[in-house]
Design an enzyme around this catalytic site. Structure first.
Site, mmCIF file in Angstrom:
data_model
loop_
_atom_site.group_PDB
_atom_site.id
_atom_site.type_symbol
_atom_site.label_atom_id
_atom_site.label_comp_id
_atom_site.label_asym_id
_atom_site.label_seq_id
_atom_site.Cartn_x
_atom_site.Cartn_y
_atom_site.Cartn_z
ATOM 1 N N CYS A 97 -34.875 28.364 -17.124
ATOM 2 C CA CYS A 97 -35.722 29.236 -16.297
ATOM 3 C C CYS A 97 -36.357 28.412 -15.182
ATOM 4 C CB CYS A 97 -36.773 29.962 -17.134
ATOM 5 S SG CYS A 97 -37.945 28.864 -17.953
ATOM 6 N N GLY A 145 -35.028 36.744 -28.101
ATOM 7 C CA GLY A 145 -34.506 37.845 -27.287
ATOM 8 C C GLY A 145 -33.004 37.812 -27.072
ATOM 9 N N LYS A 146 -32.471 36.666 -26.692
ATOM 10 C CA LYS A 146 -31.031 36.568 -26.446
ATOM 11 C C LYS A 146 -30.243 36.717 -27.746
ATOM 12 C CE LYS A 146 -32.016 33.321 -22.870
ATOM 13 N NZ LYS A 146 -33.381 33.609 -23.183
ATOM 14 N N CYS A 180 -31.880 27.121 -29.122
ATOM 15 C CA CYS A 180 -33.308 27.043 -28.772
ATOM 16 C C CYS A 180 -33.777 28.480 -28.573
ATOM 17 C CB CYS A 180 -33.533 26.194 -27.524
ATOM 18 S SG CYS A 180 -33.078 24.463 -27.718
ATOM 19 N N ALA A 181 -33.857 29.217 -29.662
ATOM 20 C CA ALA A 181 -33.847 30.673 -29.609
ATOM 21 C C ALA A 181 -35.193 31.370 -29.439
ATOM 22 C CB ALA A 181 -33.182 31.214 -30.867
ATOM 23 N N ALA A 182 -36.291 30.747 -29.832
ATOM 24 C CA ALA A 182 -37.571 31.477 -29.847
ATOM 25 C C ALA A 182 -37.904 32.029 -28.464
ATOM 26 C CB ALA A 182 -38.691 30.565 -30.341
ATOM 27 N N PRO A 183 -38.384 33.243 -28.403
ATOM 28 C CA PRO A 183 -38.770 34.151 -29.487
ATOM 29 C C PRO A 183 -37.621 34.991 -30.048
ATOM 30 C CG PRO A 183 -39.413 35.130 -27.410
ATOM 31 C CD PRO A 183 -38.810 33.783 -27.091
ATOM 32 N N ASP A 222 -33.637 21.055 -35.421
ATOM 33 C CA ASP A 222 -33.863 20.287 -34.206
ATOM 34 C C ASP A 222 -32.547 20.224 -33.435
ATOM 35 O OD1 ASP A 222 -34.272 18.364 -32.232
ATOM 36 O OD2 ASP A 222 -35.351 16.991 -33.564
ATOM 37 N N ASP A 245 -34.530 27.195 -33.963
ATOM 38 C CA ASP A 245 -35.534 26.566 -33.124
ATOM 39 C C ASP A 245 -36.167 25.410 -33.884
ATOM 40 O OD1 ASP A 245 -36.693 28.032 -30.269
ATOM 41 O OD2 ASP A 245 -37.516 26.117 -30.927
#
Length: 173
Positions: free
Chosen positions: A125, A10-11, A5-8, A56, A29
């Site tokens: 988060c 950064g990681k 679930c990468a967007a945007p 997905d 994503d």
């Protein structure tokens, strides 16, 4: 390294930087819009050991089974750890139980991508016990092939947002 679930991005970009041109990072994503955002960031950074893919995370991808040395699962959450910066979240929050159920669905699908002796990093988060410690406990119980190595809950303060992270290691055969 696989970031589900990468967007945007950064990681995933940080992981690509740490790899220093070796290995490969796949940043996934759900929507093409989010994937395009990742691609823009990849282009801006100039890394060649990372790619962005629309996928997905709730749908198991058999081609990825046991391929990841490291799986990053920074999953959709209630955002309770970032309310100070994103005050609009409190007006459109989903019940924690709905979000926790989605997190479990994703973890169920993506954990099979981790190689034996590989690492699964689960993070959110939020400061919700339901989404954090309870989900980590549920995962450890449902997937005994993974050991919870450590977990950490950070609460919001003047210097940081609130977030949670748990590191799981998949047992070898």
């Amino acid at each position: 390294i696989l970031d589900v679930c990468a967007a945007p991005g950064g990681k995933a970009l940080h992981a690509a930087q740490i790899l220093n041109g070796t290995g490969m990072v796949e940043a996934r994503d759900l929507t093409e819009m989010k994937v395009e955002l990742i691609r823009e960031n990849i282009s801006r950074m100039g890394f060649e050991n990372i790619r962005a893919v629309q996928q997905d995370a709730t749908c198991f991808d058999a081609d990825s089974e046991e391929k990841a040395d490291v799986l990053i699962a920074d999953l959709p959450c209630s955002g309770l750890g970032v309310l100070a910066k994103k005050t609009d979240l409190k007006y459109k929050m989903n019940p924690e139980t709905e979000v926790a159920a989605l997190q479990r669905e994703i973890l169920d699908a993506v954990c099979r991508y981790v190689k034996p002796e590989g690492t699964l990093m689960y993070s959110t988060c939020t400061i919700s016990r339901t989404e954090n410690e309870e989900n980590a406990g549920w995962f450890a119980e449902k997937h005994p092939e993974f050991d919870l190595e450590w977990e950490k809950q950070i609460f919001p303060s003047d210097i940081t947002d609130g977030f949670y992270i748990a590191k799981f290691i998949r047992r070898g055969r």
